[in-house]
Design a protein around this motif. Structure first.
Motif, PDB file in Angstrom:
ATOM      1  N   GLY A  36     -12.326 -43.697 -28.202  1.00 15.20           N
ATOM      2  CA  GLY A  36     -11.113 -43.774 -27.396  1.00 15.20           C
ATOM      3  C   GLY A  36     -10.586 -45.204 -27.398  1.00 15.20           C
ATOM      4  N   LEU A  37      -9.254 -45.333 -27.410  1.00 17.60           N
ATOM      5  CA  LEU A  37      -8.627 -46.660 -27.341  1.00 17.60           C
ATOM      6  C   LEU A  37      -7.535 -46.615 -26.282  1.00 17.60           C
ATOM      7  CD1 LEU A  37      -8.080 -47.390 -31.131  1.00 17.60           C
ATOM      8  CD2 LEU A  37      -9.568 -48.732 -29.626  1.00 17.60           C
ATOM      9  N   GLU A  38      -7.527 -47.584 -25.381  1.00 17.98           N
ATOM     10  CA  GLU A  38      -6.504 -47.616 -24.320  1.00 17.98           C
ATOM     11  C   GLU A  38      -5.940 -49.033 -24.228  1.00 17.98           C
ATOM     12  OE1 GLU A  38      -4.696 -46.125 -21.917  1.00 17.98           O
ATOM     13  OE2 GLU A  38      -4.273 -48.021 -20.918  1.00 17.98           O
ATOM     14  N   THR A  39      -4.633 -49.150 -24.489  1.00 17.30           N
ATOM     15  CA  THR A  39      -3.970 -50.457 -24.359  1.00 17.30           C
ATOM     16  C   THR A  39      -2.557 -50.255 -23.806  1.00 17.30           C
ATOM     17  OG1 THR A  39      -3.019 -50.419 -26.585  1.00 17.30           O
ATOM     18  CG2 THR A  39      -5.196 -51.414 -26.389  1.00 17.30           C
ATOM     19  N   SER A  40      -2.418 -49.413 -22.765  1.00 14.44           N
ATOM     20  CA  SER A  40      -1.040 -49.117 -22.336  1.00 14.44           C
ATOM     21  C   SER A  40      -0.465 -50.153 -21.382  1.00 14.44           C
ATOM     22  CB  SER A  40      -0.976 -47.740 -21.687  1.00 14.44           C
ATOM     23  OG  SER A  40      -1.644 -47.751 -20.457  1.00 14.44           O
ATOM     24  N   CYS A  41      -1.327 -50.920 -20.711  1.00 14.28           N
ATOM     25  CA  CYS A  41      -0.800 -51.888 -19.742  1.00 14.28           C
ATOM     26  C   CYS A  41      -1.633 -53.164 -19.770  1.00 14.28           C
ATOM     27  CB  CYS A  41      -0.756 -51.229 -18.364  1.00 14.28           C
ATOM     28  SG  CYS A  41       0.142 -52.183 -17.141  1.00 14.28           S
ATOM     29  N   ASP A  42      -2.314 -53.489 -18.676  1.00 16.44           N
ATOM     30  CA  ASP A  42      -3.030 -54.777 -18.640  1.00 16.44           C
ATOM     31  C   ASP A  42      -4.501 -54.673 -19.018  1.00 16.44           C
ATOM     32  OD1 ASP A  42      -3.192 -53.315 -16.286  1.00 16.44           O
ATOM     33  OD2 ASP A  42      -3.656 -55.060 -15.061  1.00 16.44           O
ATOM     34  N   GLU A  43      -4.998 -53.469 -19.319  1.00 15.92           N
ATOM     35  CA  GLU A  43      -6.382 -53.334 -19.759  1.00 15.92           C
ATOM     36  C   GLU A  43      -6.436 -53.059 -21.261  1.00 15.92           C
ATOM     37  OE1 GLU A  43      -6.013 -51.714 -16.552  1.00 15.92           O
ATOM     38  OE2 GLU A  43      -7.195 -53.327 -15.627  1.00 15.92           O
ATOM     39  N   THR A  44      -7.500 -53.582 -21.888  1.00 12.18           N
ATOM     40  CA  THR A  44      -7.759 -53.287 -23.300  1.00 12.18           C
ATOM     41  C   THR A  44      -9.135 -52.657 -23.312  1.00 12.18           C
ATOM     42  OG1 THR A  44      -6.584 -55.306 -23.833  1.00 12.18           O
ATOM     43  CG2 THR A  44      -7.861 -54.317 -25.610  1.00 12.18           C
ATOM     44  N   SER A  45      -9.208 -51.404 -23.766  1.00 11.70           N
ATOM     45  CA  SER A  45     -10.475 -50.702 -23.614  1.00 11.70           C
ATOM     46  C   SER A  45     -10.798 -49.841 -24.832  1.00 11.70           C
ATOM     47  CB  SER A  45     -10.392 -49.834 -22.347  1.00 11.70           C
ATOM     48  OG  SER A  45     -11.553 -49.077 -22.170  1.00 11.70           O
ATOM     49  N   ALA A  46     -12.092 -49.764 -25.139  1.00 10.00           N
ATOM     50  CA  ALA A  46     -12.581 -48.880 -26.204  1.00 10.00           C
ATOM     51  C   ALA A  46     -13.811 -48.163 -25.671  1.00 10.00           C
ATOM     52  CB  ALA A  46     -12.932 -49.679 -27.452  1.00 10.00           C
ATOM     53  N   ALA A  47     -13.964 -46.892 -26.064  1.00 11.09           N
ATOM     54  CA  ALA A  47     -15.091 -46.111 -25.568  1.00 11.09           C
ATOM     55  C   ALA A  47     -15.589 -45.165 -26.654  1.00 11.09           C
ATOM     56  CB  ALA A  47     -14.651 -45.279 -24.353  1.00 11.09           C
ATOM     57  N   VAL A  48     -16.866 -44.832 -26.564  1.00 11.34           N
ATOM     58  CA  VAL A  48     -17.402 -43.785 -27.433  1.00 11.34           C
ATOM     59  C   VAL A  48     -17.838 -42.647 -26.512  1.00 11.34           C
ATOM     60  CG1 VAL A  48     -19.212 -43.154 -29.078  1.00 11.34           C
ATOM     61  CG2 VAL A  48     -18.150 -45.424 -29.203  1.00 11.34           C
ATOM     62  N   VAL A  49     -17.293 -41.458 -26.760  1.00 16.36           N
ATOM     63  CA  VAL A  49     -17.575 -40.307 -25.901  1.00 16.36           C
ATOM     64  C   VAL A  49     -18.059 -39.133 -26.766  1.00 16.36           C
ATOM     65  CG1 VAL A  49     -16.570 -38.658 -24.257  1.00 16.36           C
ATOM     66  CG2 VAL A  49     -15.930 -41.067 -24.146  1.00 16.36           C
ATOM     67  N   GLU A  50     -19.153 -38.527 -26.337  1.00 14.10           N
ATOM     68  CA  GLU A  50     -19.746 -37.437 -27.110  1.00 14.10           C
ATOM     69  C   GLU A  50     -19.244 -36.095 -26.579  1.00 14.10           C
ATOM     70  OE1 GLU A  50     -23.988 -38.083 -27.400  1.00 14.10           O
ATOM     71  OE2 GLU A  50     -24.286 -35.951 -27.794  1.00 14.10           O
ATOM     72  N   ASN A  51     -18.777 -35.263 -27.460  1.00 13.17           N
ATOM     73  CA  ASN A  51     -18.266 -33.928 -27.105  1.00 13.17           C
ATOM     74  C   ASN A  51     -17.309 -33.942 -25.912  1.00 13.17           C
ATOM     75  OD1 ASN A  51     -19.674 -32.817 -29.207  1.00 13.17           O
ATOM     76  ND2 ASN A  51     -21.510 -32.484 -27.973  1.00 13.17           N
ATOM     77  N   GLY A  52     -16.475 -34.959 -25.882  1.00 12.50           N
ATOM     78  CA  GLY A  52     -15.393 -35.022 -24.893  1.00 12.50           C
ATOM     79  C   GLY A  52     -15.759 -35.515 -23.513  1.00 12.50           C
ATOM     80  N   PHE A  53     -17.017 -35.358 -23.108  1.00 10.36           N
ATOM     81  CA  PHE A  53     -17.348 -35.642 -21.706  1.00 10.36           C
ATOM     82  C   PHE A  53     -18.499 -36.625 -21.488  1.00 10.36           C
ATOM     83  CE2 PHE A  53     -14.689 -31.985 -21.408  1.00 10.36           C
ATOM     84  CZ  PHE A  53     -14.066 -32.105 -20.175  1.00 10.36           C
ATOM     85  N   LYS A  54     -19.367 -36.758 -22.473  1.00  8.91           N
ATOM     86  CA  LYS A  54     -20.542 -37.623 -22.260  1.00  8.91           C
ATOM     87  C   LYS A  54     -20.204 -39.053 -22.698  1.00  8.91           C
ATOM     88  CE  LYS A  54     -25.431 -37.966 -22.934  1.00  8.91           C
ATOM     89  NZ  LYS A  54     -26.310 -38.202 -24.045  1.00  8.91           N
TER      90      LYS A  54
END
Ligand code: KG4
Ligand code: ZN
Length: 342
Positions: free
Chosen positions: A5-23
């Protein structure tokens, strides 16, 4: 299946690894909040530069913490909107490059939908969202009530002017409490008198519409009048802050709760999800818990660590969309005004 996952829509810059959508295997967030504080609000240019500087770092850290290599990833989910165009572009370009390089599918995600997906990222959900629910989305940029039934999303109503989070930030500014205003007002409200200031409920054409600009102006006039009194001192100022915080919070939150419960009744929904930055609010959480319990409705509050902007919720929503057969092309465009889609 591993989603980045990548999130950069506002003031946060974030990356995540998520298994099967929820873990959640990792969820790295680099906030630029401290860079905006001297300006009393988010400065778009500073936010996008921060994302550009941090995106490689959060990506590497997310992989490291999850204990995976780029080649292990199966899907890239990235916020495509709504948000600040400069910031969005950083994530979208990074996501496209990854998808192309790793030869894995790309999924553009609506940030608002992701805030509601976050509500179900708890063990109790059994790794799936409720088939039908009412969503209350409350953030710095949006205030919205939605109805979700299977894959369809209907927007029942939204704010016609300021978002509730924005109203928190503006009221805090008027009171000289810095930025962002939500957490500090939430804390102060516990020490004040919620009956000290009576605010009138704005009239709305749409049963599920909101307006928060009037209450902000009412706070401004109330504060200006109080401060102009002869002999006004530091103690008076502190009491004023506590009382305004408590009164503002009680009114602002009760409008959200009333309309959400009205939507629950109208749609005869058995579940309610509350997400977005303002879902961290202690009064909102308590009131929603009371009202839903009384109505016999199941409440899904965003877990506190996921109430603000983060990439894990983007990975979850991206995975849900991908599972339902959707996929983005490498022509995916960042869209600052992206609407919720059915
Ligand atoms: O979802 P979010 O992190 O960013 C956007 O997508 O807008 O929401 C940020 C907003 C800010 O306006 C902030 O003041 C508000 O969430 N907020 C709160 C609380 N914590 C954050 N508002 C009320 N009470 C809180 N405890
Ligand atoms: Zn958000």
């Amino acid at each position: 299946m591993l989603t980045l996952g990548l999130e950069t829509s506002c003031d946060e810059t974030s990356a995540a690894v998520v298994e099967n959508g929820f873990k959640i295997r990792s969820n790295i967030i680099s906030s630029s909040l401290f860079k905006h504080q001297p300006f009393g609000g988010v400065v778009p240019e500073i936010a996008s530069r921060h994302s550009l500087e941090q995106v490689d770092f959060v990506f590497e850290q997310a992989l490291k913490q999850a204990g995976v290599k780029p080649a292990d990833l199966d899907l890239v989910a990235v916020t495509a909107g709504p948000g600040l165009i400069g910031s969005l572009l950083v994530g979208v370009c990074f996501g496209k490059a990854l998808s192309y390089r790793l030869k894995i599918p790309l999924m553009g995600v609506n940030h608002l939908e992701a805030h509601l997906s976050a509500c179900f990222m708890v063990p109790e959900s059994g790794a799936k969202r409720a088939a039908e629910f009412i969503g209350l989305l409350v953030s710095g940029g949006h205030t919205m009530i939605t109805h979700h039934r299977r894959k369809k999303i209907e927007v029942l109503g939204e704010t016609v002017d300021d978002a509730v989070g924005e109203a928190y930030d503006k009221v805090a500014k008027i009171l000289g409490l810095g930025f962002p205003g939500g957490p500090v007002l939430d804390r102060l409200a516990k020490e004040g008198n919620p009956d000290a200031v009576a605010f009138t409920k704005p009239k709305q054409k749409n049963r599920f519409g909101f307006s928060y600009s009037g209450i902000k102006t009412a706070v401004l006039y109330h504060v200006q009048k109080a401060r102009s009194r002869a002999g006004w001192n530091e103690q008076d100022e502190e009491q004023l802050r506590r009382d305004v915080a408590a009164s503002f919070q009680r009114h602002a939150i009760s409008w959200l709760v009333e309309k959400t419960m009205d939507a629950v009744q109208l749609k005869k929904a058995g579940h309610v999800a509350v997400g977005g930055g303002v879902s961290a609010n202690s009064h909102l959480r308590a009131r929603m818990a009371q009202e839903t319990a009384a109505a016999g409705v199941k409440l899904w509050l965003s877990p506190l660590p996921l109430s603000g902007d983060n990439a894990a919720m983007i990975a979850c929503r991206g995975w849900e969309c991908f599972q339902s057969g959707k996929k983005s092309s490498l022509n995916l465009a960042a869209n600052p005004n992206l609407k919720i889609s059915a």
